[in-house]
Design an enzyme around this catalytic site. Sequence first.
Site, mmCIF file in Angstrom:
data_model
loop_
_atom_site.group_PDB
_atom_site.id
_atom_site.type_symbol
_atom_site.label_atom_id
_atom_site.label_comp_id
_atom_site.label_asym_id
_atom_site.label_seq_id
_atom_site.Cartn_x
_atom_site.Cartn_y
_atom_site.Cartn_z
ATOM 1 C CE LYS A 113 -3.887 -2.185 0.340
ATOM 2 N NZ LYS A 113 -3.665 -4.085 0.805
HETATM 3 C C1 LIG Z 1 -4.509 -4.944 0.524
HETATM 4 C C2 LIG Z 1 -3.912 -6.049 0.009
HETATM 5 C C3 LIG Z 1 -3.804 -6.872 -0.711
HETATM 6 C C4 LIG Z 1 -5.042 -7.079 -1.520
HETATM 7 O O1 LIG Z 1 -4.682 -6.395 -2.818
HETATM 8 P P1 LIG Z 1 -5.905 -5.506 -3.713
HETATM 9 O O2 LIG Z 1 -5.420 -4.722 -3.845
HETATM 10 O O3 LIG Z 1 -7.536 -5.219 -2.153
HETATM 11 O O4 LIG Z 1 -6.160 -6.656 -4.128
HETATM 12 C C5 LIG Z 1 -3.015 -8.679 -0.650
HETATM 13 N N1 LIG Z 1 -1.810 -8.176 0.010
HETATM 14 C C6 LIG Z 1 -1.966 -7.567 1.355
HETATM 15 C C7 LIG Z 1 -0.650 -7.715 2.597
HETATM 16 C C8 LIG Z 1 -2.623 -6.016 1.371
HETATM 17 O O5 LIG Z 1 -2.321 -5.551 2.011
#
Ligand SMILES: *Cc1c(COP(=O)(O)O)cnc(C)c1O
Length: 497
Positions: A113
């Site tokens: 993120k």
């Molecule tokens: C948010 C997240 C995901 C999923 O990603 P999306 O964009 O919501 O599909 C997968 N792995 C981790 C560690 C995350 O923080």
Amino acid sequence: MFYRSTRNSDVNVTSAQAIAQGISEDGGLFVPSEIPSVTMEDLKKLGEMTYAQRAFFVFSKYLTDYTEAEIRYCVEGAYNTKNFDTDNIAELAHIFDGTYMLELWHGPTCAFKDMALQILPYLLTTATKKIDLDKKVVILVATSGDTGKAALEGFKDVEGTEILVFYPDNGVSEMQKKQMTTQEGENVGVCAIKGNFDDAQNGVKAIFTNKEIGEKLAENGMMFSSANSINWGRLAPQIIYYVSSYAQLLKDGEIAEGEKINIVVPTGNFGNILAGYYAKHMGVPVNKLICASNANNVLTDFLTTGVYDRNRDFHATISPSMDILISSNLERLLYHLSGENDAQIREWFTALAESGRYEVTDDVKAALKEEFCAGYCDDDRTKATIKEYFDKYSYTCDTHTAVAVTVYEDYVKATGDKTKTVIASTASPYKFSGSVLSAVGNNADCDEFGLVDELAKVSKLPVPKSLAELKDKDIRFTEVIAKDEMKDFVFRSLNVK
Ligand SMILES: *Cc1c(COP(=O)(O)O)cnc(C)c1O
């Protein structure tokens, strides 16, 4: 280039407007009016550039209303070694022949993120200046664990903003909880809700699209925006690392010009894999986009049958950031695949809200099959994969990445496909130390930071400084509320009566 709403194709706004607003008034998501292109010549040139320069290239194509100086200010502020622990920003680790791990967790909160949320505050504050918006921007976030912390870290003490985060009380890891409840900054608020991520996301969406609440905020000189992947300002930065990976593999001589690659993504809200779809349609040679889910396998079913049905049990898994039954960004994909048919999108998403189910047309089903493969695995198989990669390749992956690896191995067994493959590695194993340790057969019985030390011993990976420091930080936020009290929390936090 302008941005439309998936629920009303007549909406026509600049990227600055789309990013400042977060979501369209009709409840639809903003999508670009066209997908810009990248040529093989571009990709070769990008191979010689830094990550920030590659980001500049991609943003210039999507944020056509931003000036060059504005984009440069944004990418240089975000993608540097003050914020990331590696010069490459996104590392591409070589696991074995033709298989690469795209490590997206070298930022300040140790999950992918950060790739978007380190830059979103720059994009957003630049946007509000551009459109002369003299309101305070209130960022509302629903998080399954990682977005919340990454958004808090990105927006803390950013002038003209306030950020409020909701997380499911029993739906995040100990480390994730500690990261959020100890958050510093004068403009931040964190609150747990009794419910799961979908409840948090629905609550936030309802507040966003409630006219009365919006007017109340406006009277007080404020407006809402979003740091979830419903905001285009989250999606655009995620396209960069797929373009960048291809350029890097080309430069390193791992692939030939034009050679296709597979991309595997552990998926929740469908944002990360959708960014891969945009990269592909810009011109990055991609064979299959492989969508990996945990036991909450609503997307596996949807991509294989064309029926989306959220009426099923919700499972709390060891990959909590993927414990999601309503994947928001699917709406963007379906808008593109249905030929930008906004009436069709309204019909499907009304059905989803009302009955939890919709079925796409045969044309869309065929398009989904063409672009995507999908699979899922449970916690036991996730753990078995962590152990296998630890023993065989001395590589320690986190639980989410291990879901992607498992689904990829199933895919190779089923198809025999030998296409070179990039697997998105979405979190540092230290965010889920207990699960990772138990997977490799170490059942240390100690607190979260003891587990971190133990994992450091067995994995030999350096402990991220930002996680080690949490140990001595004070808990600032302890509130737990019912899911129908979110609006009250927002008003209280903002001093709105
Ligand atoms: C948010 C997240 C995901 C999923 O990603 P999306 O964009 O919501 O599909 C997968 N792995 C981790 C560690 C995350 O923080």
